[in-house]
Scaffold this motif. Sequence first.
Motif, PDB file in Angstrom:
ATOM      1  N   LEU A 282     -20.388  10.862  39.217  1.00 50.39           N
ATOM      2  CA  LEU A 282     -21.568  10.795  38.250  1.00 50.39           C
ATOM      3  C   LEU A 282     -22.434  11.810  38.821  1.00 50.39           C
ATOM      4  CD1 LEU A 282     -22.970   6.935  37.959  1.00 50.39           C
ATOM      5  CD2 LEU A 282     -22.065   8.575  36.066  1.00 50.39           C
TER       6      LEU A 282
ATOM      7  N   LEU B 143     -25.471  12.466  37.903  1.00 52.95           N
ATOM      8  CA  LEU B 143     -26.837  11.671  38.067  1.00 52.95           C
ATOM      9  C   LEU B 143     -26.736  10.406  37.264  1.00 52.95           C
ATOM     10  CD1 LEU B 143     -27.612  12.312  34.743  1.00 52.95           C
ATOM     11  CD2 LEU B 143     -28.691  14.489  35.794  1.00 52.95           C
ATOM     12  N   THR B 144     -27.577   9.411  37.729  1.00 54.09           N
ATOM     13  CA  THR B 144     -27.712   8.275  37.083  1.00 54.09           C
ATOM     14  C   THR B 144     -28.801   8.273  35.899  1.00 54.09           C
ATOM     15  OG1 THR B 144     -29.289   7.630  38.578  1.00 54.09           O
ATOM     16  CG2 THR B 144     -26.893   6.979  39.180  1.00 54.09           C
ATOM     17  N   PRO B 145     -28.408   7.234  34.955  1.00 51.90           N
ATOM     18  CA  PRO B 145     -29.254   7.371  33.760  1.00 51.90           C
ATOM     19  C   PRO B 145     -30.851   6.895  33.895  1.00 51.90           C
ATOM     20  CG  PRO B 145     -27.788   5.430  34.073  1.00 51.90           C
ATOM     21  CD  PRO B 145     -27.410   6.136  34.966  1.00 51.90           C
ATOM     22  N   VAL B 146     -31.447   7.298  32.958  1.00 52.42           N
ATOM     23  CA  VAL B 146     -32.861   6.919  33.216  1.00 52.42           C
ATOM     24  C   VAL B 146     -33.112   5.698  32.467  1.00 52.42           C
ATOM     25  CG1 VAL B 146     -35.441   7.502  32.393  1.00 52.42           C
ATOM     26  CG2 VAL B 146     -33.820   9.343  33.093  1.00 52.42           C
ATOM     27  N   ARG B 147     -33.892   4.615  32.952  1.00 53.01           N
ATOM     28  CA  ARG B 147     -33.974   3.200  32.651  1.00 53.01           C
ATOM     29  C   ARG B 147     -35.304   3.131  32.296  1.00 53.01           C
ATOM     30  NH1 ARG B 147     -29.484   1.547  35.695  1.00 53.01           N
ATOM     31  NH2 ARG B 147     -27.860   1.531  34.519  1.00 53.01           N
TER      32      ARG B 147
ATOM     33  N   ASP C 177     -23.564  10.957  42.335  1.00 56.39           N
ATOM     34  CA  ASP C 177     -22.448  10.495  43.371  1.00 56.39           C
ATOM     35  C   ASP C 177     -21.340  10.891  43.207  1.00 56.39           C
ATOM     36  OD1 ASP C 177     -21.783   9.750  45.910  1.00 56.39           O
ATOM     37  OD2 ASP C 177     -21.618   7.462  45.490  1.00 56.39           O
TER      38      ASP C 177
ATOM     39  N   PRO D  52     -30.136  10.354  41.861  1.00 60.07           N
ATOM     40  CA  PRO D  52     -28.996  11.152  42.151  1.00 60.07           C
ATOM     41  C   PRO D  52     -27.780  10.682  41.683  1.00 60.07           C
ATOM     42  CG  PRO D  52     -30.079   9.903  44.137  1.00 60.07           C
ATOM     43  CD  PRO D  52     -30.744   9.699  43.003  1.00 60.07           C
TER      44      PRO D  52
ATOM     45  N   GLN E 119     -28.970   2.218  42.690  1.00 63.06           N
ATOM     46  CA  GLN E 119     -28.889   2.133  41.363  1.00 63.06           C
ATOM     47  C   GLN E 119     -27.371   1.737  41.045  1.00 63.06           C
ATOM     48  OE1 GLN E 119     -30.113   3.767  38.111  1.00 63.06           O
ATOM     49  NE2 GLN E 119     -31.512   5.307  38.738  1.00 63.06           N
ATOM     50  N   ARG E 120     -27.341   0.776  40.011  1.00 62.48           N
ATOM     51  CA  ARG E 120     -26.143   0.335  39.815  1.00 62.48           C
ATOM     52  C   ARG E 120     -25.910   0.972  38.009  1.00 62.48           C
ATOM     53  NH1 ARG E 120     -24.379  -5.939  39.330  1.00 62.48           N
ATOM     54  NH2 ARG E 120     -22.170  -5.680  39.369  1.00 62.48           N
ATOM     55  N   THR E 121     -24.800   1.674  37.960  1.00 62.04           N
ATOM     56  CA  THR E 121     -24.396   2.235  36.559  1.00 62.04           C
ATOM     57  C   THR E 121     -23.153   1.668  36.269  1.00 62.04           C
ATOM     58  OG1 THR E 121     -25.756   4.327  37.427  1.00 62.04           O
ATOM     59  CG2 THR E 121     -24.372   4.457  35.377  1.00 62.04           C
ATOM     60  N   PHE E 122     -23.117   1.373  35.091  1.00 61.95           N
ATOM     61  CA  PHE E 122     -21.746   0.976  34.400  1.00 61.95           C
ATOM     62  C   PHE E 122     -21.209   2.174  33.359  1.00 61.95           C
ATOM     63  CE2 PHE E 122     -24.118  -2.928  35.080  1.00 61.95           C
ATOM     64  CZ  PHE E 122     -23.130  -3.808  36.143  1.00 61.95           C
ATOM     65  N   VAL E 123     -19.852   2.601  33.681  1.00 64.03           N
ATOM     66  CA  VAL E 123     -19.502   3.848  33.469  1.00 64.03           C
ATOM     67  C   VAL E 123     -18.189   3.642  32.465  1.00 64.03           C
ATOM     68  CG1 VAL E 123     -18.824   6.402  33.774  1.00 64.03           C
ATOM     69  CG2 VAL E 123     -20.468   4.980  35.178  1.00 64.03           C
TER      70      VAL E 123
ATOM     71  N   TRP F 200     -27.597  10.243  29.557  1.00 65.98           N
ATOM     72  CA  TRP F 200     -28.369   9.406  30.468  1.00 65.98           C
ATOM     73  C   TRP F 200     -29.899   9.573  30.356  1.00 65.98           C
ATOM     74  CZ3 TRP F 200     -31.592  13.032  33.097  1.00 65.98           C
ATOM     75  CH2 TRP F 200     -31.670  14.295  32.840  1.00 65.98           C
TER      76      TRP F 200
ATOM     77  N   LEU G  60     -16.356   1.203  34.904  1.00 70.22           N
ATOM     78  CA  LEU G  60     -16.443   1.333  36.171  1.00 70.22           C
ATOM     79  C   LEU G  60     -17.809   0.949  36.623  1.00 70.22           C
ATOM     80  CD1 LEU G  60     -15.457   4.890  36.999  1.00 70.22           C
ATOM     81  CD2 LEU G  60     -14.243   2.899  37.031  1.00 70.22           C
ATOM     82  N   ASP G  61     -17.938   0.029  37.635  1.00 73.59           N
ATOM     83  CA  ASP G  61     -19.276  -0.246  38.495  1.00 73.59           C
ATOM     84  C   ASP G  61     -19.557   0.499  39.558  1.00 73.59           C
ATOM     85  OD1 ASP G  61     -21.421  -1.790  39.463  1.00 73.59           O
ATOM     86  OD2 ASP G  61     -20.264  -3.561  39.222  1.00 73.59           O
ATOM     87  N   MET G  62     -20.588   1.514  39.344  1.00 76.62           N
ATOM     88  CA  MET G  62     -20.848   2.349  40.432  1.00 76.62           C
ATOM     89  C   MET G  62     -22.352   2.123  40.987  1.00 76.62           C
ATOM     90  SD  MET G  62     -19.300   5.901  38.724  1.00 76.62           S
ATOM     91  CE  MET G  62     -19.278   6.953  40.272  1.00 76.62           C
ATOM     92  N   GLU G  63     -22.231   2.090  42.222  1.00 78.06           N
ATOM     93  CA  GLU G  63     -23.491   1.905  42.947  1.00 78.06           C
ATOM     94  C   GLU G  63     -23.797   3.162  43.795  1.00 78.06           C
ATOM     95  OE1 GLU G  63     -23.865  -1.967  44.935  1.00 78.06           O
ATOM     96  OE2 GLU G  63     -24.446  -0.835  46.780  1.00 78.06           O
ATOM     97  N   THR G  64     -25.120   3.634  43.442  1.00 79.84           N
ATOM     98  CA  THR G  64     -25.305   4.961  44.151  1.00 79.84           C
ATOM     99  C   THR G  64     -26.809   4.849  44.791  1.00 79.84           C
ATOM    100  OG1 THR G  64     -26.247   5.427  41.866  1.00 79.84           O
ATOM    101  CG2 THR G  64     -24.256   6.415  42.433  1.00 79.84           C
TER     102      THR G  64
ATOM    103  N   LEU H  43     -25.150   5.347  28.759  1.00 82.60           N
ATOM    104  CA  LEU H  43     -25.344   5.040  30.338  1.00 82.60           C
ATOM    105  C   LEU H  43     -26.697   3.921  30.363  1.00 82.60           C
ATOM    106  CD1 LEU H  43     -23.713   7.486  32.551  1.00 82.60           C
ATOM    107  CD2 LEU H  43     -22.483   5.650  31.602  1.00 82.60           C
ATOM    108  N   ARG H  44     -27.426   4.089  29.529  1.00 86.26           N
ATOM    109  CA  ARG H  44     -28.683   3.402  29.709  1.00 86.26           C
ATOM    110  C   ARG H  44     -28.567   1.971  28.988  1.00 86.26           C
ATOM    111  NH1 ARG H  44     -32.254   7.250  26.308  1.00 86.26           N
ATOM    112  NH2 ARG H  44     -30.430   6.726  25.125  1.00 86.26           N
TER     113      ARG H  44
ATOM    114  N   MET I 283      -6.031  -3.288  39.506  1.00 95.53           N
ATOM    115  CA  MET I 283      -6.612  -2.068  39.240  1.00 95.53           C
ATOM    116  C   MET I 283      -7.375  -1.488  40.452  1.00 95.53           C
ATOM    117  SD  MET I 283     -10.100  -2.417  37.037  1.00 95.53           S
ATOM    118  CE  MET I 283     -11.417  -1.305  36.981  1.00 95.53           C
TER     119      MET I 283
ATOM    120  N   ILE J 218     -13.182   3.226  42.318  1.00 93.88           N
ATOM    121  CA  ILE J 218     -13.914   4.477  41.937  1.00 93.88           C
ATOM    122  C   ILE J 218     -13.264   5.811  42.832  1.00 93.88           C
ATOM    123  CG2 ILE J 218     -16.098   5.580  41.577  1.00 93.88           C
ATOM    124  CD1 ILE J 218     -17.120   2.495  41.353  1.00 93.88           C
TER     125      ILE J 218
END
Lengths: 216, 302
Positions: free
Chosen positions: B281, B283-287, B296, B294, A50-54, A212, A39-43, A10-11, B1, B4
Amino acid sequence: MTRYVMVADLRRCVGCQTCTAACKHANATPPGVQWRQVLDMETGTYPQVQRTFVPVGCMHCADPPCEDVCPSTATKIRPDGIVEIDYDLCIGCGYCAVACPYQARHIVHKRDLAYGKEAMANEDKRFDEGRMSVAMKCNFCQGRIDKAKETGQTPGIDPEVTPACVNSCLADALHFGDKEDPDSNVNKLLAENQTFRMHEDLGTDPGFYYIWDKNK
Amino acid sequence: MNGIEPWHQVNWDWRAAGNFIGGGSGTGLVILAAIASLPGSQGVLYWPLGLLGAVLVGIGLFCVWLEIGRPWRALHVFFHPQSSWMTREAFVSAILLPVTLIAAVTASPYLPLPGVAGGTMWLAAILAALYLFCQARILHASKGIPAWRHPALMPVIVVTGLAEGCGFLLLGTALFAGSASWTLALLIGLVLARWLSWRRYLAELTETGAPTKALAVLNGATPMINNVGHFAAAVVAVLALIWIDAGPWLGALAGLLAIAGGWWMKFVVIARAAFNQGFALPLTPVRGQGEAGPGDKPGWRN
């Protein structure tokens, strides 16, 4: 024993949807049906957003609820962990679709075309009546995986025997391989990084891992 | 489509609901008609009620047949008894329908065989109970639909099947046998049990977590289900017990209300509140050198 799994970093994923397009091309899925999607997930809340593509799709669970509920035995789990559908056995009851917690299964009852009423040449050529009104989903490009037995190549390493989505990934975010092989690419990734699986609490033992962070 | 957040599943519609409606009412009726045929009961005629029960189950199965994508492969449904509750339901139905028909015919004045009817109607009742249990398990095994997989839904499906069956029995009693105080008392008990099991289902589903839209649909439908299927049905049944002269017809009305409430409840659960799991998710990834953020679970409560 072999268990093929997919690992998504995911990074690295940038949400370019190249895997989605590659899957569509490789599997000729009808309009509106995507076996692989991102998926384009905004958290979070402003300013900590953060925006994560899943990448998601069939998770090829080791304990797949779709296989349990299937009344026709069309859905089977192969010895190598791939969950497959026998289109000739499937009755299209949709029970597997409501049993799958990953929304990975699709049933198309009528032929749909990408542009209006005229089919494009490729749509005519690749139309498969056998996939109408039955359940369908990602099969990890099993035709390619099976070719590895004949060629001696390694799925996940050699592109000819690797799922199309993995081959196409421009960020090197998607990986595929045998989790039971201690020397495999995916085993190394899983050992070096911290991962989770989606909806793990449902107990389906999914075969799709999300990286992650690296191990600390 | 789709997005989420959980969206409504598209594979089972009113036809699937029809299977649970017909199957639940039909099996409930087959069970209660057998009980009502016991010596010392009000002597209701088994044969028209048993026959009606089989017809209702048959209508439910026909609805399923209309729903499946490849109807001419329908016999493949028998291939997976090891783990599929749909296969098990099909096997039970394959025995339940002929046994119930034999019981109804041999209990009728057209081919009276009391010895056969006595045994087969109880066998039919046992098979009907199994069928009802299979229906409850079918929903529980649907792991992709949070509102269905919750274990508290299983008693709702079983109890409402019995309550609807009792409703049909009261209709039959009004037509063929006159008053039936024990049936009215049973209906009040079953309606009360359904109200309690529905309350428990909603409370536990809210507590364990479900898609917000599914909870909104279920909570929105509850006043109608309660007012018609529980409170009105119980009040009319009590009136029927008090007002003896109008008892049978008030009993029939109470039965109709109990049936309507149960049918609406199942339609809402199957065809309106069936929002899928959606995506999440943890948690969200570390960049870079940052920390994980956190996670969601969009569209969920809890």
